[in-house]
Write a protein that holds these residues in place. Structure first.
Motif, PDB file in Angstrom:
ATOM      1  N   TYR A   1      33.617  34.381  49.697  1.00 11.67           N
ATOM      2  CA  TYR A   1      34.913  34.579  50.339  1.00 11.67           C
ATOM      3  C   TYR A   1      36.078  34.352  49.373  1.00 11.67           C
ATOM      4  CZ  TYR A   1      32.234  34.296  54.709  1.00 11.67           C
ATOM      5  OH  TYR A   1      31.329  34.492  55.728  1.00 11.67           O
ATOM      6  N   ASP A   2      35.901  33.458  48.414  1.00 15.07           N
ATOM      7  CA  ASP A   2      36.995  33.164  47.489  1.00 15.07           C
ATOM      8  C   ASP A   2      36.959  34.028  46.229  1.00 15.07           C
ATOM      9  OD1 ASP A   2      34.819  32.122  46.146  1.00 15.07           O
ATOM     10  OD2 ASP A   2      35.667  30.109  45.880  1.00 15.07           O
ATOM     11  N   ALA A   3      36.050  34.972  46.174  1.00 17.87           N
ATOM     12  CA  ALA A   3      35.837  35.732  44.935  1.00 17.87           C
ATOM     13  C   ALA A   3      36.989  36.666  44.595  1.00 17.87           C
ATOM     14  CB  ALA A   3      34.539  36.535  45.027  1.00 17.87           C
TER      15      ALA A   3
ATOM     16  N   GLU B   1      40.217  35.974  45.124  1.00 17.56           N
ATOM     17  CA  GLU B   1      41.461  35.241  44.876  1.00 17.56           C
ATOM     18  C   GLU B   1      41.940  35.485  43.442  1.00 17.56           C
ATOM     19  OE1 GLU B   1      40.669  31.133  45.940  1.00 17.56           O
ATOM     20  OE2 GLU B   1      41.367  31.511  47.975  1.00 17.56           O
ATOM     21  N   PRO B   2      43.263  35.432  43.230  1.00 18.31           N
ATOM     22  CA  PRO B   2      44.342  35.078  44.167  1.00 18.31           C
ATOM     23  C   PRO B   2      44.859  36.258  44.997  1.00 18.31           C
ATOM     24  CG  PRO B   2      45.276  35.448  42.017  1.00 18.31           C
ATOM     25  CD  PRO B   2      43.790  35.647  41.865  1.00 18.31           C
TER      26      PRO B   2
ATOM     27  N   ASP C   1      42.969  35.834  49.693  1.00 22.75           N
ATOM     28  CA  ASP C   1      42.559  34.432  49.740  1.00 22.75           C
ATOM     29  C   ASP C   1      41.271  34.246  50.530  1.00 22.75           C
ATOM     30  OD1 ASP C   1      43.477  33.200  52.668  1.00 22.75           O
ATOM     31  OD2 ASP C   1      44.653  34.925  52.006  1.00 22.75           O
ATOM     32  N   ALA C   2      40.601  33.129  50.273  1.00 23.98           N
ATOM     33  CA  ALA C   2      39.285  32.857  50.850  1.00 23.98           C
ATOM     34  C   ALA C   2      39.322  32.764  52.370  1.00 23.98           C
ATOM     35  CB  ALA C   2      38.721  31.560  50.264  1.00 23.98           C
ATOM     36  N   LEU C   3      40.327  32.102  52.926  1.00 24.20           N
ATOM     37  CA  LEU C   3      40.377  31.937  54.376  1.00 24.20           C
ATOM     38  C   LEU C   3      40.561  33.280  55.071  1.00 24.20           C
ATOM     39  CD1 LEU C   3      40.290  30.073  56.800  1.00 24.20           C
ATOM     40  CD2 LEU C   3      42.756  29.675  56.508  1.00 24.20           C
ATOM     41  N   THR C   4      41.424  34.111  54.504  1.00 25.30           N
ATOM     42  CA  THR C   4      41.598  35.452  55.073  1.00 25.30           C
ATOM     43  C   THR C   4      40.289  36.224  55.045  1.00 25.30           C
ATOM     44  OG1 THR C   4      43.950  35.625  54.550  1.00 25.30           O
ATOM     45  CG2 THR C   4      42.725  37.689  54.744  1.00 25.30           C
TER      46      THR C   4
ATOM     47  N   GLU D   1      37.225  35.066  54.960  1.00 25.24           N
ATOM     48  CA  GLU D   1      36.248  34.487  55.879  1.00 25.24           C
ATOM     49  C   GLU D   1      36.538  34.888  57.325  1.00 25.24           C
ATOM     50  OE1 GLU D   1      34.219  30.191  57.088  1.00 25.24           O
ATOM     51  OE2 GLU D   1      35.865  30.258  55.645  1.00 25.24           O
TER      52      GLU D   1
ATOM     53  N   ASN E   1      48.349  35.057  53.593  1.00 29.11           N
ATOM     54  CA  ASN E   1      48.824  34.931  52.216  1.00 29.11           C
ATOM     55  C   ASN E   1      50.150  35.659  51.987  1.00 29.11           C
ATOM     56  OD1 ASN E   1      48.674  34.033  49.565  1.00 29.11           O
ATOM     57  ND2 ASN E   1      47.461  35.774  48.871  1.00 29.11           N
TER      58      ASN E   1
END
Length: 261
Positions: free
Chosen positions: A68-70, A72-73, A76-79, A81, A230
């Motif tokens: 999920y964070d791959a 970034e930036p 973003d990871a939360l988006t 996920e 983000n």
């Protein structure tokens, strides 16, 4: 609501798809040859199997090829996920319900339904489109993305738009200019030409009801859930950042498979 199953021969599939193939003009084109091979079966060669894997979409949600964070930036990871596990998963689940209710053979490619979406329910249109669009979206992004395409796709972009920069501008304009929720697209049309456009909500250019038609090569999700955590209301910033994660290798493969047959 009309129920249609797709456990049919290639000849019958072409009959079921007549409206869509006429609308797209793909029935006798080089595009159609590659696309119908992928979606309609009939080619058990190694090359045919590769085309099916590359171009056809299943009804189930495919695992992400990256964390999920791959991305970034840029994303973003939360988006990522929430987008994958909540929004996209809901489309897949609702699609399964619609397919069961409407008698669709889910062992067949989803593209067959998309090209005949006028025969199905609003639930199928919204969730089938949402699932197809997101499955393509995940595949055409990568942590190793960005830069520019190469090979035949680069030549086609330069020939069709004048330069890669002009292509980017037109693509961004289409994505930024889509009122409300929807998608921006790069597609291959019936004449093997690259075209840029957008569709509302979860519609896509494969649908026989779409004002903008073609075979999708690249799509960007401009629903707010794709970027709001983000970027908030700054959709243009999100669209510009998208270039940093575009998986041109995947887009090139789609283009080459469709144009070379």
């Amino acid at each position: 609501m009309k129920k249609t199953t797709f456990d049919v021969s290639r000849r019958k599939f072409l009959g079921h798809s007549s409206k869509a193939t006429l609308a797209l003009g793909i029935g006798s084109s080089v595009i159609g040859s590659a696309f119908l091979t992928a979606c309609g079966g009939g080619d058990s060669s190694e090359g045919g199997d590769e085309a099916k894997i590359l171009l056809s979409t299943g009804f189930g949600q495919t695992p992400l090829a990256y964390a999920y964070d791959a991305l970034e930036p840029h994303i973003d990871a939360l988006t990522m996920e929430i987008h994958y596990t909540k929004h996209a998963a809901a489309y897949a689940n609702n699609l399964a319900e619609a397919a069961s209710d409407e008698g669709v053979d889910v062992s067949r490619p989803l593209e067959e339904v998309m090209m005949n979406i006028s025969q199905y329910s609003t639930k199928m249109r919204n969730n089938g489109g949402g699932h197809y669009n997101h499955e393509l979206f995940w595949k055409t992004m990568s942590p190793n993305g960005g830069g520019q395409p190469g090979g035949d796709l680069a030549e086609a972009i330069n020939g069709g738009f004048g330069s890669f920069e002009e292509f980017q501008k037109q693509f961004e304009d289409a994505a930024k200019g889509r009122f409300g929720s929807g998608w921006g697209w790069l597609v291959l049309d019936a004449n093997n030409l690259l075209k840029i456009g957008s569709t509302p909500n979860q519609d896509n250019p494969l649908m026989d009801i779409s004002d903008f038609q073609g075979i999708p090569l690249l799509g960007i999700d401009v629903w707010e859930h794709a970027y709001y955590l983000n970027y908030q209301n700054r959709r243009p910033d999100y669209v510009s950042a998208f270039w940093n994660v575009v998986n041109w290798s995947e887009v090139e493969k789609r283009y080459e498979t469709l144009t070379k047959g």
